[in-house]
Scaffold this motif. Structure first.
Motif, PDB file in Angstrom:
ATOM      1  N   ILE A   1      40.791  35.083  40.624  1.00  0.00           N
ATOM      2  CA  ILE A   1      40.639  34.825  42.058  1.00  0.00           C
ATOM      3  C   ILE A   1      41.060  33.377  42.305  1.00  0.00           C
ATOM      4  O   ILE A   1      40.557  32.448  41.654  1.00  0.00           O
ATOM      5  CB  ILE A   1      39.179  35.030  42.522  1.00  0.00           C
ATOM      6  CG1 ILE A   1      38.717  36.468  42.219  1.00  0.00           C
ATOM      7  CG2 ILE A   1      39.039  34.724  44.000  1.00  0.00           C
ATOM      8  CD1 ILE A   1      37.941  36.588  40.931  1.00  0.00           C
ATOM      9  N   HIS A   2      41.997  33.177  43.237  1.00  0.00           N
ATOM     10  CA  HIS A   2      42.553  31.854  43.532  1.00  0.00           C
ATOM     11  C   HIS A   2      42.082  31.391  44.910  1.00  0.00           C
ATOM     12  O   HIS A   2      42.062  32.178  45.862  1.00  0.00           O
ATOM     13  CB  HIS A   2      44.086  31.903  43.543  1.00  0.00           C
ATOM     14  CG  HIS A   2      44.698  32.501  42.316  1.00  0.00           C
ATOM     15  ND1 HIS A   2      44.627  33.847  42.021  1.00  0.00           N
ATOM     16  CD2 HIS A   2      45.417  31.933  41.306  1.00  0.00           C
ATOM     17  CE1 HIS A   2      45.268  34.087  40.884  1.00  0.00           C
ATOM     18  NE2 HIS A   2      45.751  32.946  40.434  1.00  0.00           N
TER      19      HIS A   2
ATOM     20  N   TRP B   1      43.589  34.500  47.199  1.00  0.00           N
ATOM     21  CA  TRP B   1      44.344  35.661  46.729  1.00  0.00           C
ATOM     22  C   TRP B   1      43.889  36.017  45.321  1.00  0.00           C
ATOM     23  O   TRP B   1      43.300  35.206  44.608  1.00  0.00           O
ATOM     24  CB  TRP B   1      45.849  35.408  46.774  1.00  0.00           C
ATOM     25  CG  TRP B   1      46.332  34.259  45.961  1.00  0.00           C
ATOM     26  CD1 TRP B   1      46.922  34.309  44.724  1.00  0.00           C
ATOM     27  CD2 TRP B   1      46.260  32.860  46.293  1.00  0.00           C
ATOM     28  NE1 TRP B   1      47.233  33.050  44.273  1.00  0.00           N
ATOM     29  CE2 TRP B   1      46.831  32.148  45.224  1.00  0.00           C
ATOM     30  CE3 TRP B   1      45.761  32.159  47.390  1.00  0.00           C
ATOM     31  CZ2 TRP B   1      46.920  30.758  45.218  1.00  0.00           C
ATOM     32  CZ3 TRP B   1      45.845  30.778  47.387  1.00  0.00           C
ATOM     33  CH2 TRP B   1      46.421  30.088  46.316  1.00  0.00           C
ATOM     34  N   VAL B   2      44.165  37.264  44.933  1.00  0.00           N
ATOM     35  CA  VAL B   2      43.721  37.790  43.643  1.00  0.00           C
ATOM     36  C   VAL B   2      44.926  38.325  42.878  1.00  0.00           C
ATOM     37  O   VAL B   2      45.800  38.980  43.459  1.00  0.00           O
ATOM     38  CB  VAL B   2      42.683  38.919  43.830  1.00  0.00           C
ATOM     39  CG1 VAL B   2      42.315  39.544  42.482  1.00  0.00           C
ATOM     40  CG2 VAL B   2      41.435  38.403  44.539  1.00  0.00           C
TER      41      VAL B   2
ATOM     42  N   VAL C   1      51.358  30.459  49.932  1.00  0.00           N
ATOM     43  CA  VAL C   1      49.979  29.995  50.090  1.00  0.00           C
ATOM     44  C   VAL C   1      50.036  28.654  50.813  1.00  0.00           C
ATOM     45  O   VAL C   1      50.879  27.812  50.534  1.00  0.00           O
ATOM     46  CB  VAL C   1      49.253  29.880  48.738  1.00  0.00           C
ATOM     47  CG1 VAL C   1      49.273  31.212  48.023  1.00  0.00           C
ATOM     48  CG2 VAL C   1      49.858  28.803  47.846  1.00  0.00           C
ATOM     49  N   GLY C   2      49.144  28.481  51.784  1.00  0.00           N
ATOM     50  CA  GLY C   2      49.151  27.262  52.584  1.00  0.00           C
ATOM     51  C   GLY C   2      48.052  27.308  53.628  1.00  0.00           C
ATOM     52  O   GLY C   2      47.309  28.295  53.740  1.00  0.00           O
ATOM     53  N   LYS C   3      47.970  26.254  54.427  1.00  0.00           N
ATOM     54  CA  LYS C   3      46.849  26.134  55.362  1.00  0.00           C
ATOM     55  C   LYS C   3      47.072  26.856  56.682  1.00  0.00           C
ATOM     56  O   LYS C   3      46.162  26.939  57.508  1.00  0.00           O
ATOM     57  CB  LYS C   3      46.559  24.654  55.618  1.00  0.00           C
ATOM     58  CG  LYS C   3      47.715  23.870  56.217  1.00  0.00           C
ATOM     59  CD  LYS C   3      47.355  22.386  56.289  1.00  0.00           C
ATOM     60  CE  LYS C   3      48.495  21.560  56.861  1.00  0.00           C
ATOM     61  NZ  LYS C   3      48.166  20.117  56.897  1.00  0.00           N
ATOM     62  N   ASN C   4      48.276  27.394  56.898  1.00  0.00           N
ATOM     63  CA  ASN C   4      48.546  28.179  58.102  1.00  0.00           C
ATOM     64  C   ASN C   4      47.994  29.588  57.878  1.00  0.00           C
ATOM     65  O   ASN C   4      48.700  30.486  57.435  1.00  0.00           O
ATOM     66  CB  ASN C   4      50.046  28.210  58.385  1.00  0.00           C
ATOM     67  CG  ASN C   4      50.376  28.917  59.694  1.00  0.00           C
ATOM     68  OD1 ASN C   4      49.526  29.571  60.301  1.00  0.00           O
ATOM     69  ND2 ASN C   4      51.610  28.789  60.136  1.00  0.00           N
TER      70      ASN C   4
ATOM     71  N   GLU D   1      40.760  28.398  40.328  1.00  0.00           N
ATOM     72  CA  GLU D   1      40.933  29.748  39.824  1.00  0.00           C
ATOM     73  C   GLU D   1      39.649  30.169  39.107  1.00  0.00           C
ATOM     74  O   GLU D   1      39.134  29.425  38.274  1.00  0.00           O
ATOM     75  CB  GLU D   1      42.095  29.827  38.826  1.00  0.00           C
ATOM     76  CG  GLU D   1      43.451  29.511  39.406  1.00  0.00           C
ATOM     77  CD  GLU D   1      44.574  29.733  38.388  1.00  0.00           C
ATOM     78  OE1 GLU D   1      44.289  30.348  37.323  1.00  0.00           O
ATOM     79  OE2 GLU D   1      45.695  29.296  38.647  1.00  0.00           O
ATOM     80  N   THR D   2      39.167  31.351  39.441  1.00  0.00           N
ATOM     81  CA  THR D   2      38.023  31.935  38.736  1.00  0.00           C
ATOM     82  C   THR D   2      38.490  33.201  38.036  1.00  0.00           C
ATOM     83  O   THR D   2      39.028  34.111  38.680  1.00  0.00           O
ATOM     84  CB  THR D   2      36.867  32.258  39.699  1.00  0.00           C
ATOM     85  OG1 THR D   2      36.385  31.040  40.281  1.00  0.00           O
ATOM     86  CG2 THR D   2      35.721  32.947  38.962  1.00  0.00           C
ATOM     87  N   THR D   3      38.324  33.250  36.710  1.00  0.00           N
ATOM     88  CA  THR D   3      38.776  34.372  35.898  1.00  0.00           C
ATOM     89  C   THR D   3      37.581  35.223  35.481  1.00  0.00           C
ATOM     90  O   THR D   3      36.559  34.699  35.034  1.00  0.00           O
ATOM     91  CB  THR D   3      39.511  33.882  34.639  1.00  0.00           C
ATOM     92  OG1 THR D   3      40.566  32.999  35.025  1.00  0.00           O
ATOM     93  CG2 THR D   3      40.102  35.036  33.851  1.00  0.00           C
ATOM     94  N   VAL D   4      37.712  36.548  35.650  1.00  0.00           N
ATOM     95  CA  VAL D   4      36.647  37.494  35.326  1.00  0.00           C
ATOM     96  C   VAL D   4      37.221  38.616  34.463  1.00  0.00           C
ATOM     97  O   VAL D   4      38.150  39.301  34.921  1.00  0.00           O
ATOM     98  CB  VAL D   4      36.027  38.089  36.612  1.00  0.00           C
ATOM     99  CG1 VAL D   4      34.900  39.048  36.275  1.00  0.00           C
ATOM    100  CG2 VAL D   4      35.533  36.984  37.548  1.00  0.00           C
ATOM    101  N   PRO D   5      36.678  38.854  33.254  1.00  0.00           N
ATOM    102  CA  PRO D   5      35.803  37.962  32.478  1.00  0.00           C
ATOM    103  C   PRO D   5      36.495  36.635  32.183  1.00  0.00           C
ATOM    104  O   PRO D   5      37.682  36.482  32.450  1.00  0.00           O
ATOM    105  CB  PRO D   5      35.543  38.758  31.195  1.00  0.00           C
ATOM    106  CG  PRO D   5      35.925  40.158  31.481  1.00  0.00           C
ATOM    107  CD  PRO D   5      37.013  40.066  32.501  1.00  0.00           C
ATOM    108  N   GLY D   6      35.729  35.708  31.596  1.00  0.00           N
ATOM    109  CA  GLY D   6      36.211  34.350  31.422  1.00  0.00           C
ATOM    110  C   GLY D   6      37.518  34.214  30.662  1.00  0.00           C
ATOM    111  O   GLY D   6      37.847  35.021  29.792  1.00  0.00           O
TER     112      GLY D   6
END
Length: 267
Positions: A159-160, A197-198, A186-189, A226-231
């Motif tokens: 997950i980003h 995003w995933v 990807v951006g602030k708009n 970035e969160t990675t599942v599982p680690g």
């Protein structure tokens, strides 16, 4: 000129013009994504050097203790969930798409603990891990920069979340046949661009920094978590090589040409 000759000449010119227009249309239609500036495509494949980044970028790197990363850019692990779960993944290291056979000896693979982080057990995973990840453009001073993340794949789901900057992600769905190529900004708009995003496991992703839009006053970068599942473990990670790209694109030379600069060169 006779009327028949004039007609033939007119038809020839019309056909030539139509074919040229059709050819241009085909080239445009075949673009997987708008290409970045040449400086991004030709950026040297070396570990980035924070000392030659613009001062404002150096401040981010120093404040968050980011270090040069083999995928391109800089990173720092910020959390490793202490909860351990049984690994849902194979008990052998990830292998590249062009060499899918597990370490040649397959079930007989012998785990070498010295090749991985201390305490890693291939039968277990931390429930999740989180990192900061930073890609940098040339910046206002025109020096430094690590503007692309090379095509790579993880077994885990990632997950980003965007913090600053603007860039393009390219995702190769290697787990689909034929391989689907996905591209997004990807951006602030938030009306047109993603701020979260995933990317599921088994898919290759690459990234590059986009130039600032008119009126923007910032350094060029893609700065995310970035969160990675599982680690995340290096055991579950592989880069896409040129042979693998050719296989995924089924020999389509135009697609290969558009993507090959995102392939990390073999050492």
């Amino acid at each position: 000129m006779h009327s028949s000759s004039l007609l033939a000449t007119t038809l020839t010119l019309t056909l030539t013009s139509t074919m040229a227009a059709s050819s241009n249309s085909t080239i445009k239609d075949n673009l997987l994504f708008p290409p970045p500036p040449p400086s991004v495509i030709s950026a040297p494949q070396v570990l980035p050097n924070a000392s030659i980044e613009p001062p404002s970028t150096q401040s981010i790197i120093n404040s968050l203790s980011l270090t040069a990363f083999v995928e391109g850019g800089y990173m720092a692990e910020t959390d490793r969930n202490p909860l351990e779960i049984p690994s849902p993944f194979p008990l052998y290291p990830a292998t590249t798409f062009s060499d899918p056979n597990p370490a040649e000896d397959g079930p007989n693979y012998t785990f070498d603990p010295d090749s991985y982080r201390p305490g890693f057990d291939p039968k277990k995973r931390n429930a999740s891990t989180t990192i900061y990840y930073l890609l940098t453009g040339a910046g206002k001073e025109g020096s430094g920069g690590s503007p692309k993340g090379y095509l790579h794949r993880n077994r885990g789901r990632i997950i980003h979340t965007l913090h600053r900057g603007r860039g393009r992600y390219v995702v190769l769905h290697a787990d689909e046949t034929p391989c689907r190529v996905e591209s997004f900004v990807v951006g602030k708009n938030v009306e047109k661009e993603k701020v979260q995003w995933v990317v599921d496991g088994g898919k290759y992703k690459g990234t590059f920094v986009l130039p600032l839009e008119d009126g923007e006053d910032d350094d060029e970068m893609v700065f995310i978590s970035e969160t990675t599942v599982p680690g995340w473990e290096v055991f579950d990670h592989d880069f896409l090589d040129r042979k693998g790209l050719e296989m995924l694109m089924e020999g389509d030379e135009e697609k290969i040409r558009q993507l090959e600069w995102l392939v990390k060169q073999e050492e």
